[in-house]
Design a protein around this motif. Structure first.
Motif, short mmCIF file in Angstrom:
data_model
loop_
_atom_site.label_atom_id
_atom_site.label_comp_id
_atom_site.label_asym_id
_atom_site.label_seq_id
_atom_site.Cartn_x
_atom_site.Cartn_y
_atom_site.Cartn_z
N ARG A 10 -5.71 -1.47 4.68
CA ARG A 10 -5.13 -1.35 3.34
C ARG A 10 -6.05 -0.53 2.43
N PRO A 11 -5.45 0.20 1.47
CA PRO A 11 -6.27 1.08 0.62
C PRO A 11 -7.30 0.34 -0.24
N PHE A 12 -7.04 -0.94 -0.52
CA PHE A 12 -7.95 -1.68 -1.41
C PHE A 12 -9.07 -2.41 -0.66
N TYR A 13 -9.13 -2.23 0.66
CA TYR A 13 -10.08 -3.01 1.49
C TYR A 13 -11.54 -2.84 1.03
N GLY A 14 -11.96 -1.59 0.80
CA GLY A 14 -13.35 -1.33 0.40
C GLY A 14 -13.68 -2.03 -0.91
N GLU A 15 -12.77 -1.87 -1.86
CA GLU A 15 -12.92 -2.47 -3.18
C GLU A 15 -12.97 -4.01 -3.06
N LEU A 16 -12.12 -4.55 -2.21
CA LEU A 16 -12.05 -6.00 -2.01
C LEU A 16 -13.37 -6.54 -1.45
N CYS A 17 -13.90 -5.85 -0.44
CA CYS A 17 -15.16 -6.31 0.18
C CYS A 17 -16.32 -6.19 -0.79
N GLU A 18 -16.31 -5.13 -1.57
CA GLU A 18 -17.36 -4.93 -2.57
C GLU A 18 -17.32 -6.05 -3.62
N PHE A 19 -16.11 -6.32 -4.10
CA PHE A 19 -15.94 -7.38 -5.10
C PHE A 19 -16.33 -8.74 -4.53
#
Ligand code: DAT
Ligand code: MG
Length: 147
Positions: A57-66
């Motif tokens: 999913r496109p938000f995966y990086g952002e999700l893991c960072e958060f």
């Protein structure tokens, strides 16, 4: 038959904002019993593993960072029909769509920073609980009741 356990995290946004106590109060008042719990912080790698189902999913990086940006509280909760009832209590993923009286309506900042996690199936509740806890971390619920 619906299972009686689910897994939750109070996410870094809610922990940082000091909402953990209010969220736990809502959880307990809704009839859930905490059978395991701890304050911890995920590494980006562990957050990635926890959410690996979303890796395309496109938000995966952002999700893991958060999810690795600060402390969380991980808990295993017990109640009849736990998974479904807890999803109802937390509300929609996007707080803008969450029903009144839900945890996300009250505390979530945004779609990405939405205060709490809740397992989406009995199978995932077990997998996710086992990601954070061993049997030694869990209250022996029947034993306590018998004493
Ligand atoms: P839920 O946490 O309600 O089970 P999910 O499993 O679909 O939702 O997604 C996991 C988390 O990823 C979610 O709590 C917040 C984030 N997320 C989901 N969709 C997103 C999106 N479109 N943009 C940014 N973050 C998103
Ligand atoms: Mg989910």
């Amino acid at each position: 038959m619906a299972g009686n356990r689910t897994f939750t995290m109070i996410k870094p946004d809610a922990f940082e904002a000091g909402h953990s106590g209010d969220i736990i109060k809502m959880i307990e008042e809704a009839g859930f019993r905490i059978v395991a719990g701890k304050v911890t912080q995920l590494s980006a790698e562990l957050a990635g593993k926890f959410y690996e189902v979303h890796q395309e999913r496109p938000f995966y990086g952002e999700l893991c960072e958060f999810m690795s940006s600060g402390p969380i509280i991980a808990m295993i909760l017990e109640k009849d029909n736990a998974v479904e009832d807890f999803r109802t209590l937390i509300g929609a993923t996007n707080p803008a769509e969450a029903a009144e009286g839900t945890i996300r309506k009250r505390f979530a900042k945004s779609l990405g920073e939405n205060a709490v996690h809740g397992s989406d199936s009995d199978e995932n509740a077990t997998i996710e609980g086992n990601f954070f806890f061993t049997q030694f971390d869990e209250v022996g619920i029947r034993k306590v009741a018998a004493n």
